[in-house]
Every structure is written in structure tokens, then in C-alpha cells.
Design a protein around this motif. Structure first.
Motif, mmCIF file in Angstrom:
data_model
loop_
_atom_site.group_PDB
_atom_site.id
_atom_site.type_symbol
_atom_site.label_atom_id
_atom_site.label_comp_id
_atom_site.label_asym_id
_atom_site.label_seq_id
_atom_site.Cartn_x
_atom_site.Cartn_y
_atom_site.Cartn_z
ATOM 1 N N TRP A 86 -4.037 5.559 -1.008
ATOM 2 C CA TRP A 86 -4.492 4.202 -0.687
ATOM 3 C C TRP A 86 -4.361 3.946 0.798
ATOM 4 O O TRP A 86 -3.397 4.379 1.439
ATOM 5 N N PHE A 104 -7.579 -0.506 -0.463
ATOM 6 C CA PHE A 104 -6.946 -1.444 -1.386
ATOM 7 C C PHE A 104 -7.649 -2.794 -1.349
ATOM 8 O O PHE A 104 -7.938 -3.394 -2.399
ATOM 9 N N VAL A 163 0.834 -1.205 0.000
ATOM 10 C CA VAL A 163 0.000 0.000 0.000
ATOM 11 C C VAL A 163 0.873 1.261 0.000
ATOM 12 O O VAL A 163 0.638 2.193 -0.783
#
Lengths: 71, 359
Positions: free
Chosen positions: A57, A62, A41
Motif C-alpha cells: 500500500w 489507499f 498505511v
């Protein structure tokens, strides 16, 4: 006889540029040997890739996206 | 004292036809067109839509697949019991098909349910078109291909990786203009990975020379390298389950993410003596977010890379001479190939004996 030789059998529809970019970015980060979720991420954010709502994110956003696209 | 002569003249063996044929196949023909009395994958499920009919040739016989109104798949010999016109040229009527030639209606069990041109005719109610046992599982349609009309389907059971929840899978289906036996030789020959696939996304690692051994199991055998594991296509297991299949693993590069190697469950079904339909389920033992990411990457990128590797196999198998498996010079790497050929040759002989009425 005509042979069945289809390359893309799991997705009849073409992918969007966003999906391809996300796929390529994930593979780029994995390619560095980063295989954990937090690392992935933050790697996406470092690459300047945004989540669908335009924000950075998070693990939650995600996972939501992968639940949708990785069924 | 009188005696009764009890000697009788031995009965002349009565040859039998292989289901879907009108003749007795020899061992050589069984080898060429495919062995029977086993389950085979026939077609990916998604290639047979609801209410659709599809003609397929398998083991040298034309078959009709149709999905009835409830979604159930049926598989009949593609031949009307009346005058042998292909049923696939006819009309889908929900639970049955109507022959285009004279309208004879045949249901999913192969029974003639109506002869519109002559109601009450003796053909009505007769189960006169071969109908195969069909199971739909793991995204594919499977059928039991009987040797004779007395053959009973064996219990259907999927290979391990396709029935275990912890393995995620995608099916790939292709048709190759090569003999089905060459497909089996190819998968029982892991060493070709280091050469034919040496520039692929998954098989560029490891040594280009190796020693192999055969390790017997209670359901088949492993053919494996003795000096390398987890670097390339290093081992393959041949399994005689409900259906013959191979199971193997190949490492992924880092870019494919967590989850370790991908697995392949491989099967083939002869189309005819010169063409084969190949089924590969690519599997990975992954869970949670790792599973979802793999599935996303598979669709967007890995599927295409896997296909490129499969094309490398096709490029060689399609140009092999038809008699490529005669007068070869095999070496130690070909122990797996020799084993599978011996096994199939014995099967073909045994099945030919049954057809000849000698067993």
C-alpha cells in the motif's frame, strides 16, 4: 404489521472477503490508537495486507481505494 | 328613544376534521396518533423506486406515496374520492394513479383528472383527495402533516448536521411496535445509555450515576449531565425547528478512527397509536480520507454495531405497558422526559381546540 428491521441498509450487496479483511485490518490499526494516514498505511503493510494490484500500500493507492469504496 | 338590540347569540363552534380523517380528534387522540401541523420524515427515499407506489400508514391514516414519471414524490390520502377504495391497489399511470375499483384517475395534487365510466362527471377537475406538501432531502421523503385543510406548510429546513457539508451522514430507518411517545421519552433520557447500552460498542464508558440539568435555547432545550461530557450518551438537544428532532453525540472507540464522536439526528413519525417509524441519521464531522474511511467502515462494520444498539432500545420500548407513562415515580434523571411530555400535552390541547372550533 410487518416491521421494517433491516440491519444492512447502506449496502444491499454482500461484501467481498477482501473488503471485510481490509475493514477489519483498518479497525485493528485504529484500535491501537494510530489515527494518521502514514501510520495507517504502514500498519496495513505490516499486517501483510496487499493493495489490489498485489503491491504494498501507498498513501495514494489507499486513498484511491477509499475514494471508490467510501463514497 | 328606541334602541336596537345588538346582542347576538354566540356562534356555535364548528368542529373540523383532521386531514385524512372524518372526525374531530380529541387532545388524547392527537397525543396517541401524533401531533400535526409539522414536517415529518415519512420513508427513506430508496424505498420508493422510480415509477413505484407505496402504501404507508402515518398518524393513523393510510397514505399513498408514488414517484411520478419525472421522479417527483407525491403523497395522497390512500382513498379514492369516488367510493374510498385504496388508491394503492390501483395502477400507476406516470403522473397519476387509476383506482382499481372504477378506474377513477387522481393526479399528484389529489385532483380527479378523469372518470372513465362517466366522462364529464362533476367529479372531474375537483381536488378532492388530500395531497401533502412533500420534500425529498437527506435521503428521506418528508411531508407536512396538516391539522386542517386550511393549514399552510411551514418552511422546510433540515436539522443543522444534515445541511452542513462538513458532516457526513447515513440514514437508518426502523419500525417499532411501540408508541411514538415512548421513543421521544427514550431519547430525552440519556441515562439509559449507561445501563441498557452499557455493553455496546459506543456506550461502555463513564459513570453510572450523574446529575442533570435543563439548559434552555431559543429553539428548544438541552438536557445534559453536569459532571460528565464526551464519555457516554451525556447530552441531548431537543429542537423545535421545521420538524421536531433530537441532536446528540456519542463517543466512538479508537477502532472507528479519527473524526471524534458520531452524532445522531433522531426523529420519529407515528404509524398509529401503537407503532412508530424511527429515523436516525448517524453523522460524523470528517473530511478527506478520514471521511472516506469512516464511510467504508460504516458500511462494512459499524452499521451492524449501531443496529445492535438500536435493537436494545426496541427490546425495552416494545414491552412497555401501553400505560407505562402513568403512575410512574420519576427522579432527577427524568427532567427531560417531563419537559417533553408537558410540551406535547400543551400542543395536543391547542390542536384539539382548533379542531373543536374553539380557537
Amino acid at each position: 404489521m410487518s416491521q421494517y428491521l433491516e440491519v444492512h441498509q447502506t449496502h444491499p450487496e454482500p461484501f467481498s472477503p477482501y473488503e471485510l479483511k481490509l475493514s477489519g485490518s483498518i479497525q485493528e490499526i485504529f484500535g491501537r490508537g494510530v489515527h494518521d494516514l502514514p501510520g495507517l498505511v504502514s500498519g496495513l503493510n505490516d499486517l501483510g495486507l496487499h493493495a489490489p494490484d498485489g503491491s504494498s500500500w501507498t498513501q495514494e493507492s489507499f486513498r484511491d481505494e477509499m475514494r471508490r469504496m467510501g463514497r | 328613544m328606541t334602541t336596537t338590540d345588538t346582542t347576538t347569540t354566540p356562534k356555535k363552534p364548528k368542529p373540523r376534521h383532521a386531514v385524512g380523517t372524518r372526525r374531530t380528534l380529541t387532545a388524547e387522540e392527537l397525543s396517541a396518533y401524533g401531533l400535526r401541523d409539522r414536517w415529518y420524515p415519512i420513508l427513506p427515499s430508496h424505498l420508493l423506486a422510480n415509477g413505484a407506489m407505496q402504501k404507508v400508514t402515518r398518524l393513523g391514516v393510510d397514505w399513498l406515496l408514488f414517484r411520478d414519471a419525472t421522479g417527483r414524490v407525491r403523497m395522497l390520502e390512500d382513498r379514492c374520492p369516488h367510493r374510498s377504495a385504496p388508491l394503492s391497489a390501483g395502477q400507476h399511470l406516470g403522473d397519476r394513479v387509476a383506482c382499481r375499483y372504477h378506474g377513477v384517475q387522481v393526479d399528484g395534487t389529489g385532483t380527479v383528472v378523469a372518470v372513465p365510466g362517466m366522462p364529464g362527471c362533476a367529479l372531474e377537475g375537483r381536488q378532492s383527495t388530500p395531497s401533502l406538501a412533500v420534500v425529498e432531502a437527506a435521503d428521506a421523503i418528508f411531508a407536512f402533516m396538516p391539522l386542517t385543510e386550511d393549514s399552510e406548510p411551514t418552511p422546510f429546513e433540515l436539522p443543522d448536521r444534515l445541511q452542513q457539508e462538513e458532516h457526513s451522514h447515513f440514514l437508518n430507518y426502523v419500525e417499532w411496535a411501540g408508541q411514538w411517545r415512548f421513543y421521544m421519552d427514550n431519547v430525552l433520557d440519556p441515562m439509559h445509555g449507561a445501563f441498557l447500552h452499557g455493553d455496546s460498542h459506543s456506550m461502555s464508558g463513564g459513570d453510572t450515576s450523574a446529575r442533570f440539568r435543563i439548559r434552555e435555547t431559543d429553539r428548544g432545550f438541552f438536557f445534559e449531565k453536569t459532571d460528565q461530557r464526551g464519555k457516554n450518551f451525556d447530552w441531548v438537544e431537543f429542537v423545535r425547528g421545521a420538524m421536531d428532532h433530537v441532536d446528540l453525540e456519542i463517543p466512538y472507540g479508537d477502532e472507528a478512527g479519527p473524526g471524534g464522536p458520531f452524532g445522531i439526528v433522531g426523529m420519529s413519525v407515528p404509524i398509529d397509536a401503537d407503532n412508530v417509524a424511527v429515523f436516525h441519521w448517524r453523522t460524523r464531522k470528517v473530511d478527506g480520507w478520514e471521511r472516506e474511511v469512516w464511510r467504508f467502515l460504516y458500511r462494512t462494520s459499524l452499521e451492524e454495531k449501531h443496529f445492535a444498539v438500536l435493537e436494545q432500545d426496541r427490546s425495552v420500548l416494545e414491552i412497555l405497558a401501553k400505560d407505562a407513562d402513568t403512575h410512574e415515580h420519576l427522579y432527577q434523571h427524568d427532567l427531560g422526559v417531563s419537559r417533553i411530555r408537558r410540551l406535547y400535552k400543551a400542543d395536543a390541547k391547542a390542536q384539539a381546540k382548533i379542531l373543536a372550533g374553539e380557537a
